[in-house]
Design an enzyme around this catalytic site. Sequence first.
Site, PDB file in Angstrom:
ATOM      1  N   ASP A   1      -3.067   1.466   9.794  1.00  0.00           N
ATOM      2  CA  ASP A   1      -3.670   1.065   8.525  1.00  0.00           C
ATOM      3  C   ASP A   1      -5.145   0.782   8.749  1.00  0.00           C
ATOM      4  O   ASP A   1      -5.739   1.304   9.693  1.00  0.00           O
ATOM      5  CB  ASP A   1      -2.921  -0.158   7.979  1.00  0.00           C
ATOM      6  CG  ASP A   1      -2.836  -0.149   6.467  1.00  0.00           C
ATOM      7  OD1 ASP A   1      -3.859  -0.419   5.816  1.00  0.00           O
ATOM      8  OD2 ASP A   1      -1.754   0.121   5.928  1.00  0.00           O
TER       9      ASP A   1
ATOM     10  N   SER B   1       2.324   1.885  -1.265  1.00  0.00           N
ATOM     11  CA  SER B   1       1.798   1.265  -0.047  1.00  0.00           C
ATOM     12  C   SER B   1       2.510  -0.044   0.223  1.00  0.00           C
ATOM     13  O   SER B   1       2.635  -0.471   1.369  1.00  0.00           O
ATOM     14  CB  SER B   1       0.303   0.995  -0.181  1.00  0.00           C
ATOM     15  OG  SER B   1      -0.457   2.100   0.195  1.00  0.00           O
TER      16      SER B   1
ATOM     17  N   HIS C   1      -6.304  -4.020   3.098  1.00  0.00           N
ATOM     18  CA  HIS C   1      -5.044  -3.319   2.894  1.00  0.00           C
ATOM     19  C   HIS C   1      -4.049  -3.530   4.033  1.00  0.00           C
ATOM     20  O   HIS C   1      -2.855  -3.744   3.817  1.00  0.00           O
ATOM     21  CB  HIS C   1      -5.310  -1.832   2.707  1.00  0.00           C
ATOM     22  CG  HIS C   1      -4.122  -1.062   2.258  1.00  0.00           C
ATOM     23  ND1 HIS C   1      -3.257  -0.441   3.123  1.00  0.00           N
ATOM     24  CD2 HIS C   1      -3.640  -0.818   1.020  1.00  0.00           C
ATOM     25  CE1 HIS C   1      -2.309   0.155   2.447  1.00  0.00           C
ATOM     26  NE2 HIS C   1      -2.518  -0.055   1.170  1.00  0.00           N
TER      27      HIS C   1
END
Length: 486
Positions: free
Chosen positions: A75, A308, A113
């Site tokens: 990520d 996600s 994220h």
Amino acid sequence: MSGKTGRRRTPGAAFKRAAGAGTFSLTAVILFQLALPQAAHADEWRDKQYWLADYGITEAWKTSQGEGVKVAVIDTGIDTSHPDLAGAVTGGADVSGAGDPAGARGLGVNPEHGTLVATLLAGRGHTAEADKGGDKEEDKEKDKDKEAEEYSGPGNGPDGIMGVAPKAEVLSVSAWIGGSNPGGIPIDDQLPNAVRWAVDSGAKVINMSLGSSSTSWPESWDEAFLYAEQNDVVIVAAAGNRGIGMTQVGAPATIPGVLTVAGLDRQGRASWDSSSEGISIGVAAPAENLVGGLPGGPSRYAEWSGTSAAAPLVSGVAALIRSAYPELTAAQVINRIITTAKDSGAPGRDTLYGYGIVDAAAALNADVPAVAGNPLGTIEEWIRIHRRGEAPAAEAPAPAPGQSLPDIPEPKVPEAADPRAGNDPLPAGLVLGFGGLILLVGAGGAVAVLRVKRSGRAGTPDAGPAAENEAREDDLDHPATPASQR
């Protein structure tokens, strides 16, 4: 999900992720809400985690909490100082050339994220720093110790985010996803390097909450995914989000053998904004009204949506299974997840729910016959058939000079607009089809004009209703210009 505005991305962006997943962001919706310090009891963020009970996760914890299993999160990097990840991140690396060597710092367009993903997968919660008016640190520590002694649930405390596998170990692999990488390493190199590092570091599950607008992938990825397959690693990927223009599943979620996760709304139905459609979907998991941890402080959290967020929930289930049944192969782990999923939509496997809705308790406790191979296929067989029958090499080949790569949108955590308010993107083939129709109509009109002129010279009246030396134009409904991938 009111109050959200749309943000379009240009088709030339390297990787999308809304994550995102994104692809590399496949998350259609992320609404940030910063939390205030919470009282020393189950806080509002723990109370919002409906999926823990509704999808059998709390029941599954009676069998396993992910002990002894390493899960790699490829990520944008993870904030290892987040209180809900205390003790969870046990290793890491950076494949971008621009990040923290241990993957402990957020990168790129959406640096938050990776932390959001990690907390949903393996968050451990925390105990609140109760402040009863005193300023002494020793008093706060006593309060924390007392609360920890009274807490008997999973993880480290009753507050904050509890992941699906709260005792799993997380490996953080940071990549520069989207925009220009100051480290100079292209994403088509970063991703296979990340997969290889994760495998070599002992990961038994890899989470990829990212994706592209292309169903194909660079040939440079073949060997890395084959390497993971040959080393018995489960790879979980996000399907993509219709809300950012990804109407169909893109790579790496289209790679054979990868467990692709679609998204559900709060009512357990296929999400309109926070999912996409494709034949490679394996299961569906919650993708709306989720919460996760943000980097930067102990009381910062966010409400967010998208595949996600759905992917790490399924990666967590895979970690629970691998912990409870270490003798099972990756293929058998995937088979347990898809076989025990609750069928939804069209009977059997379909392009919205895959094999059905994930059920963590059933995946852990049901009697599932063993299988010899991965029901989702294998990258080894795909390479044999589609790469001209060439035997897979031991090492990933360098990209050929001038090799074209798929248009991978940059990772983004947009504030989603209602996609139904605009035009759906049209696939390239459809656009070309309309172009051909227009050319044919134009050619037909030119022939008609020539016929009229010849007929006038010969003194023969035109059989059609058009005036002399004129051809009638057809009133065509031209398709709208396709919207850019966002």
